[in-house]
Write a protein that holds these residues in place. Structure first.
Motif, mmCIF file in Angstrom:
data_model
loop_
_atom_site.group_PDB
_atom_site.id
_atom_site.type_symbol
_atom_site.label_atom_id
_atom_site.label_comp_id
_atom_site.label_asym_id
_atom_site.label_seq_id
_atom_site.Cartn_x
_atom_site.Cartn_y
_atom_site.Cartn_z
ATOM 1 N N VAL A 52 -27.004 16.871 35.334
ATOM 2 C CA VAL A 52 -26.416 16.257 34.144
ATOM 3 C C VAL A 52 -27.482 16.171 33.055
ATOM 4 O O VAL A 52 -28.633 15.806 33.322
ATOM 5 N N LEU A 53 -27.103 16.517 31.827
ATOM 6 C CA LEU A 53 -28.003 16.375 30.678
ATOM 7 C C LEU A 53 -27.685 15.079 29.950
ATOM 8 O O LEU A 53 -26.518 14.775 29.693
ATOM 9 N N LEU A 54 -28.711 14.325 29.618
ATOM 10 C CA LEU A 54 -28.567 13.124 28.802
ATOM 11 C C LEU A 54 -28.922 13.510 27.371
ATOM 12 O O LEU A 54 -30.091 13.719 27.048
ATOM 13 N N ALA A 55 -27.903 13.640 26.528
ATOM 14 C CA ALA A 55 -28.139 14.092 25.157
ATOM 15 C C ALA A 55 -28.768 12.996 24.309
ATOM 16 O O ALA A 55 -29.697 13.239 23.537
ATOM 17 N N ASP A 56 -28.252 11.781 24.435
ATOM 18 C CA ASP A 56 -28.787 10.655 23.678
ATOM 19 C C ASP A 56 -28.307 9.361 24.310
ATOM 20 O O ASP A 56 -27.425 9.363 25.163
ATOM 21 N N THR A 57 -28.906 8.261 23.896
ATOM 22 C CA THR A 57 -28.490 6.963 24.414
ATOM 23 C C THR A 57 -28.794 5.871 23.416
ATOM 24 O O THR A 57 -29.689 6.007 22.574
ATOM 25 N N LYS A 58 -28.020 4.792 23.511
ATOM 26 C CA LYS A 58 -28.223 3.609 22.665
ATOM 27 C C LYS A 58 -28.489 2.418 23.574
ATOM 28 O O LYS A 58 -27.782 2.208 24.555
ATOM 29 N N VAL A 59 -29.508 1.647 23.234
ATOM 30 C CA VAL A 59 -29.813 0.424 23.967
ATOM 31 C C VAL A 59 -30.037 -0.703 22.964
ATOM 32 O O VAL A 59 -30.332 -0.472 21.787
ATOM 33 N N GLU A 60 -29.891 -1.928 23.452
ATOM 34 C CA GLU A 60 -30.107 -3.105 22.619
ATOM 35 C C GLU A 60 -31.082 -4.038 23.307
ATOM 36 O O GLU A 60 -31.089 -4.157 24.544
ATOM 37 N N PHE A 61 -31.879 -4.699 22.506
ATOM 38 C CA PHE A 61 -32.898 -5.595 23.037
ATOM 39 C C PHE A 61 -32.785 -6.972 22.392
ATOM 40 O O PHE A 61 -32.309 -7.124 21.264
ATOM 41 N N GLY A 62 -33.268 -7.958 23.144
ATOM 42 C CA GLY A 62 -33.387 -9.309 22.617
ATOM 43 C C GLY A 62 -34.689 -9.908 23.084
ATOM 44 O O GLY A 62 -35.456 -9.289 23.838
ATOM 45 N N LEU A 63 -34.946 -11.117 22.636
ATOM 46 C CA LEU A 63 -36.150 -11.831 23.028
ATOM 47 C C LEU A 63 -35.781 -12.985 23.944
ATOM 48 O O LEU A 63 -34.747 -13.631 23.760
ATOM 49 N N ASP A 64 -36.628 -13.226 24.911
ATOM 50 C CA ASP A 64 -36.447 -14.356 25.815
ATOM 51 C C ASP A 64 -36.593 -15.647 25.008
ATOM 52 O O ASP A 64 -37.645 -15.894 24.421
ATOM 53 N N PRO A 65 -35.540 -16.465 24.940
ATOM 54 C CA PRO A 65 -35.619 -17.703 24.141
ATOM 55 C C PRO A 65 -36.717 -18.643 24.608
ATOM 56 O O PRO A 65 -37.196 -19.477 23.824
ATOM 57 N N ASP A 66 -37.115 -18.524 25.867
ATOM 58 C CA ASP A 66 -38.152 -19.407 26.405
ATOM 59 C C ASP A 66 -39.549 -18.823 26.291
ATOM 60 O O ASP A 66 -40.526 -19.461 26.689
ATOM 61 N N GLY A 67 -39.646 -17.597 25.785
ATOM 62 C CA GLY A 67 -40.945 -16.950 25.682
ATOM 63 C C GLY A 67 -41.554 -17.075 24.294
ATOM 64 O O GLY A 67 -40.944 -17.627 23.376
ATOM 65 N N ASP A 68 -42.733 -16.537 24.155
ATOM 66 C CA ASP A 68 -43.417 -16.497 22.863
ATOM 67 C C ASP A 68 -42.906 -15.289 22.094
ATOM 68 O O ASP A 68 -43.076 -14.148 22.553
ATOM 69 N N PRO A 69 -42.276 -15.486 20.936
ATOM 70 C CA PRO A 69 -41.720 -14.350 20.189
ATOM 71 C C PRO A 69 -42.753 -13.285 19.848
ATOM 72 O O PRO A 69 -42.394 -12.123 19.630
#
Length: 313
Positions: A209-226
């Protein structure tokens, strides 16, 4: 919610003990825990969207297939050492209600970053349109003469803004990402996104299988240091046919649109004379024929089975 007048309404959000309805999107529902506000319940429905419409005809097992595939990829991610993910679990012991078994996950709430992180290894879709208009992609000049489906010399980070409900995401270059999240965080998003794509593409290639492209999303841990790079957490879904383009390697032929493991049959039928519908029509799309539903479901099943090596039950 971007459902248009006349479209199929999103699934109703029933009251579920321990969970409070938070949001109903096109094809997914979101709940928050009544006992622990740091936990969310993400529920995937069988609804399918195309051309900014939610269709009236569901695709059986779609929500469960995408949930299972995403969970499988999150398992792989844990061995890669790239970034943490938001999933707590997907079983009753984690708080998933019986009515949502198999199509829901419990996840940690994140402070989501305002960037859609996209990596491309092949030229197609909106990336192809941008290249044909400008000769470049996300500010990177590309060789002349590339065609639909051509492999890029190396994967590119092609982020977009995360538009408000009802609006479209807009392409943004790395300077634009830096303006949104800071230069160091922007560089981290680029590097992690491209590496996630590369790892996923290598796994998929082993399975034809070929992976042509992908979309991902990220967030920050609310309890961590930004400001701490370790506070970055991968959210949403990972490497599913709804967030990525997967092509069968033995059918890859640059110069044309590639067959894919997603809702291609739905799009093709909607834009064919057989549907009697036009993308410019004020009317919602018609119900899907049984054949289109069955073939679309089969593509999702094939994607799951080929990538995971597991039989879909």
């Amino acid at each position: 919610m971007t459902t248009l007048p006349g479209d199929a309404a999103p699934d109703p959000q029933p009251e579920v003990p321990g969970w409070r309805p938070l949001h109903a999107g096109k094809v997914r529902q979101l709940y928050t825990s009544t006992d622990d506000p740091s936990l969310l319940l993400l529920v995937a429905s069988d609804r399918i969207s195309a051309y900014d419409h939610v269709l009236a005809t569901p695709i059986p097992d779609k929500g469960a297939l995408l949930t299972a595939l995403s969970l499988w990829w999150f398992e792989q991610l844990e061995g890669w050492g790239l970034v943490r993910h938001h999933v707590v679990g997907a079983g009753p012991e984690h708080g998933v209600p019986a009515r949502f078994a198999g199509r829901a996950t419990v996840a940690r709430r994140l402070d989501m970053l305002p960037v859609e992180c996209i990596a491309r290894g092949y030229l197609t879709g909106s990336g192809l349109a941008e290249y044909r208009a400008t000769g470049s992609l996300a500010g990177v000049e590309l060789p002349p003469g590339l065609d639909d489906g051509d492999r890029l010399r190396s994967p590119l980070f092609t982020p977009t803004t995360k538009a408000a409900v009802g609006l479209h995401d807009e392409p943004v270059d790395e300077a634009g990402v830096a303006a949104l999240v800071g230069a160091e965080r922007g560089a981290q998003l680029r590097d992690v996104t491209v590496e996630l794509y590369s790892r996923g593409a290598a796994v998929a290639a082993e399975r034809g299988v070929l992976l042509a492209d992908t979309k991902v999303e990220f967030g920050l841990d609310p309890d961590g240091d930004p400001a701490d790079p370790a506070s970055l957490v991968l959210g949403d879904e990972l490497l599913t046919p709804d967030s990525s383009r997967f092509w069968p390697a033995d059918g890859w032929q640059p110069g044309r649109a590639q067959p894919s493991f997603d809702k291609q049959y739905v799009r093709d039928w909607l834009t064919s004379p057989a549907s009697g519908w036009s993308r410019t029509s004020a009317e919602p799309p018609p119900a899907l024929p049984d054949e289109v539903v069955e073939r679309t479901r089969a593509r999702y099943v094939e994607a799951y089975e080929r990538l995971t090596g597991r039989r879909w039950q």
